[in-house]
Design an enzyme around this catalytic site. Structure first.
Site, PDB file in Angstrom:
ATOM      1  N   LYS A 283       3.167 -17.860  38.365  1.00 19.07           N
ATOM      2  CA  LYS A 283       3.803 -17.393  38.720  1.00 19.07           C
ATOM      3  C   LYS A 283       3.898 -19.290  39.899  1.00 19.07           C
ATOM      4  O   LYS A 283       4.694 -18.756  40.309  1.00 19.07           O
ATOM      5  CB  LYS A 283       3.519 -16.212  39.874  1.00 19.07           C
ATOM      6  CG  LYS A 283       3.638 -14.755  39.077  1.00 19.07           C
ATOM      7  CD  LYS A 283       2.676 -14.139  40.474  1.00 19.07           C
ATOM      8  CE  LYS A 283       2.582 -12.151  40.078  1.00 19.07           C
ATOM      9  NZ  LYS A 283       2.044 -11.966  41.097  1.00 19.07           N
TER      10      LYS A 283
ATOM     11  N   GLU B 257       5.593 -27.532  35.928  1.00 20.16           N
ATOM     12  CA  GLU B 257       3.765 -26.300  36.220  1.00 20.16           C
ATOM     13  C   GLU B 257       3.545 -27.445  37.219  1.00 20.16           C
ATOM     14  O   GLU B 257       3.150 -28.088  37.419  1.00 20.16           O
ATOM     15  CB  GLU B 257       2.954 -27.060  34.846  1.00 20.16           C
ATOM     16  CG  GLU B 257       1.601 -26.368  34.947  1.00 20.16           C
ATOM     17  CD  GLU B 257       1.694 -25.004  34.769  1.00 20.16           C
ATOM     18  OE1 GLU B 257       2.482 -24.045  35.243  1.00 20.16           O
ATOM     19  OE2 GLU B 257       0.563 -24.671  34.427  1.00 20.16           O
ATOM     20  N   ASP B 258       2.980 -26.130  38.218  1.00 15.65           N
ATOM     21  CA  ASP B 258       2.091 -26.000  39.424  1.00 15.65           C
ATOM     22  C   ASP B 258       0.524 -27.535  39.219  1.00 15.65           C
ATOM     23  O   ASP B 258       0.940 -27.997  39.947  1.00 15.65           O
ATOM     24  CB  ASP B 258       1.425 -24.666  39.945  1.00 15.65           C
ATOM     25  CG  ASP B 258       0.750 -23.935  39.029  1.00 15.65           C
ATOM     26  OD1 ASP B 258       0.256 -24.429  37.853  1.00 15.65           O
ATOM     27  OD2 ASP B 258       0.197 -23.229  39.248  1.00 15.65           O
TER      28      ASP B 258
ATOM     29  N   ASP C  90      -5.159 -27.909  35.039  1.00 13.72           N
ATOM     30  CA  ASP C  90      -7.101 -28.128  35.221  1.00 13.72           C
ATOM     31  C   ASP C  90      -7.406 -28.279  34.150  1.00 13.72           C
ATOM     32  O   ASP C  90      -8.033 -29.667  33.535  1.00 13.72           O
ATOM     33  CB  ASP C  90      -6.823 -27.010  35.980  1.00 13.72           C
ATOM     34  CG  ASP C  90      -8.630 -26.606  36.158  1.00 13.72           C
ATOM     35  OD1 ASP C  90      -9.269 -27.353  37.341  1.00 13.72           O
ATOM     36  OD2 ASP C  90      -9.059 -25.423  36.653  1.00 13.72           O
TER      37      ASP C  90
ATOM     38  N   LYS D  70      -5.630 -32.041  37.926  1.00  8.57           N
ATOM     39  CA  LYS D  70      -6.926 -31.977  38.121  1.00  8.57           C
ATOM     40  C   LYS D  70      -7.917 -33.354  36.984  1.00  8.57           C
ATOM     41  O   LYS D  70      -8.079 -32.339  36.317  1.00  8.57           O
ATOM     42  CB  LYS D  70      -7.947 -31.319  38.921  1.00  8.57           C
ATOM     43  CG  LYS D  70      -7.905 -30.483  39.725  1.00  8.57           C
ATOM     44  CD  LYS D  70      -8.712 -29.659  39.661  1.00  8.57           C
ATOM     45  CE  LYS D  70      -8.079 -28.289  40.542  1.00  8.57           C
ATOM     46  NZ  LYS D  70      -8.647 -26.944  40.792  1.00  8.57           N
TER      47      LYS D  70
ATOM     48  N   ARG E 167       0.586 -18.236  48.399  1.00  3.03           N
ATOM     49  CA  ARG E 167       1.846 -18.762  47.923  1.00  3.03           C
ATOM     50  C   ARG E 167       2.909 -19.594  48.660  1.00  3.03           C
ATOM     51  O   ARG E 167       3.536 -20.436  48.363  1.00  3.03           O
ATOM     52  CB  ARG E 167       2.389 -17.980  46.435  1.00  3.03           C
ATOM     53  CG  ARG E 167       1.639 -18.024  45.266  1.00  3.03           C
ATOM     54  CD  ARG E 167       1.773 -17.262  44.517  1.00  3.03           C
ATOM     55  NE  ARG E 167       0.984 -16.506  43.423  1.00  3.03           N
ATOM     56  CZ  ARG E 167       1.028 -16.887  42.241  1.00  3.03           C
ATOM     57  NH1 ARG E 167       1.015 -17.913  42.460  1.00  3.03           N
ATOM     58  NH2 ARG E 167       0.385 -15.691  41.535  1.00  3.03           N
TER      59      ARG E 167
HETATM   60  P1  5GP Z   1      -5.480 -24.958  32.652  1.00  2.00           P
HETATM   61  O1  5GP Z   1      -5.035 -23.756  31.828  1.00  2.00           O
HETATM   62  O2  5GP Z   1      -5.198 -26.195  32.548  1.00  2.00           O
HETATM   63  O3  5GP Z   1      -6.992 -24.507  33.415  1.00  2.00           O
HETATM   64  O4  5GP Z   1      -4.653 -23.853  34.059  1.00  2.00           O
HETATM   65  C1  5GP Z   1      -3.918 -23.951  34.264  1.00  2.00           C
HETATM   66  C2  5GP Z   1      -3.808 -23.214  35.630  1.00  2.00           C
HETATM   67  O5  5GP Z   1      -4.617 -22.646  36.148  1.00  2.00           O
HETATM   68  C3  5GP Z   1      -2.514 -23.206  36.518  1.00  2.00           C
HETATM   69  O6  5GP Z   1      -1.257 -22.986  35.914  1.00  2.00           O
HETATM   70  C4  5GP Z   1      -3.169 -22.402  38.045  1.00  2.00           C
HETATM   71  O7  5GP Z   1      -2.018 -20.819  37.357  1.00  2.00           O
HETATM   72  C5  5GP Z   1      -4.707 -22.431  37.367  1.00  2.00           C
HETATM   73  N1  5GP Z   1      -5.303 -23.661  38.583  1.00  2.00           N
HETATM   74  C6  5GP Z   1      -6.375 -24.195  38.028  1.00  2.00           C
HETATM   75  N2  5GP Z   1      -6.768 -25.038  38.791  1.00  2.00           N
HETATM   76  C7  5GP Z   1      -5.982 -24.107  40.791  1.00  2.00           C
HETATM   77  C8  5GP Z   1      -7.183 -24.869  41.765  1.00  2.00           C
HETATM   78  O8  5GP Z   1      -7.079 -25.914  42.266  1.00  2.00           O
HETATM   79  N3  5GP Z   1      -6.065 -23.325  42.160  1.00  2.00           N
HETATM   80  C9  5GP Z   1      -4.717 -22.237  42.152  1.00  2.00           C
HETATM   81  N4  5GP Z   1      -4.283 -21.645  43.049  1.00  2.00           N
HETATM   82  N5  5GP Z   1      -5.073 -22.224  40.948  1.00  2.00           N
HETATM   83  C10 5GP Z   1      -5.661 -23.429  39.775  1.00  2.00           C
END
Ligand code: 5GP
Length: 186
Positions: free
Chosen positions: A51, A107-108, A111, A139, A173
């Protein structure tokens, strides 16, 4: 609990603003121009990963002038709170056959990189005309897989952030800015 106490507890979790509304809208305008320049009149499909990207999508799609369609996929990697489950599940897929589209994934936040790495692999197998990834936030210190978005609007340190589409347990959000979430001291 009284409403005022509930509201106070809610607001106390917003530790500090990291990226203001003005900074976000300036970055979105730049991203829109970049997309216009890259695609140069060719139609695109913007794919939002739900979302977290719904606010980002709403702004980016209005910042581009090339012909554009929108689509959404739902991927879940964080279930509750601030700890990653490390599991990426596609819970809703695109409706479009993307083989006739220049696809731009929105993508938001990147991470660990797992979500986008998996989604990009999956979408490449569907043979889009081209594929780019734009991340609102990056990040890099948390990366567990080798993944880089083509464009990241902001690079942030290892804080859990909320707002502008990003949640904590589904709340926050709707904040118009990006803030650091006040996690409990470990
Ligand atoms: P990844 O697969 O890169 O570890 O994670 C991506 C997803 O993790 C993002 O789309 C998001 O939903 C969630 N996420 C990662 N870091 C954060 C953060 O600092 N805050 C929030 N709210 N969601 C995060």
């Amino acid at each position: 609990m009284e409403n005022t106490t509930l509201m106070q507890a809610y607001e106390e979790k917003i530790k500090r603003v990291l990226i203001t509304e003005e900074e976000i809208s300036a970055a979105i305008a730049r991203a829109g121009k970049e997309i216009d320049a890259i695609y140069d009149g060719r139609p695109i499909l913007l794919v939002g990963i739900l979302k977290g990207s719904f606010v980002f999508m709403a702004d980016v799609c209005r910042a581009v002038t090339v012909p554009c369609e929108v689509g959404f996929m739902c991927a879940k990697s964080y279930y509750e709170g601030t700890v990653s489950s490390g599991v990426v599940k596609i819970t809703m897929d695109l409706q479009q056959d993307i083989s006739n589209y220049h696809v731009v994934i929105l993508e938001d936040i990147v991470d660990t990189g797992r979500t986008l790495s998996d989604i990009v692999k999956m979408l490449r197998l569907r043979n889009p005309l081209s594929l780019r990834v734009i991340a609102l936030l990056d990040k890099p210190s948390r990366r567990l897989v080798d993944f880089r978005a083509d464009t990241s609007l902001f690079t942030i340190p290892d804080h859990f952030v909320i707002g502008y589409g990003l949640d904590c347990a589904e709340q926050y959000r709707n904040l118009p800015y990006i803030a650091e979430y006040a996690e409990k001291e470990k």
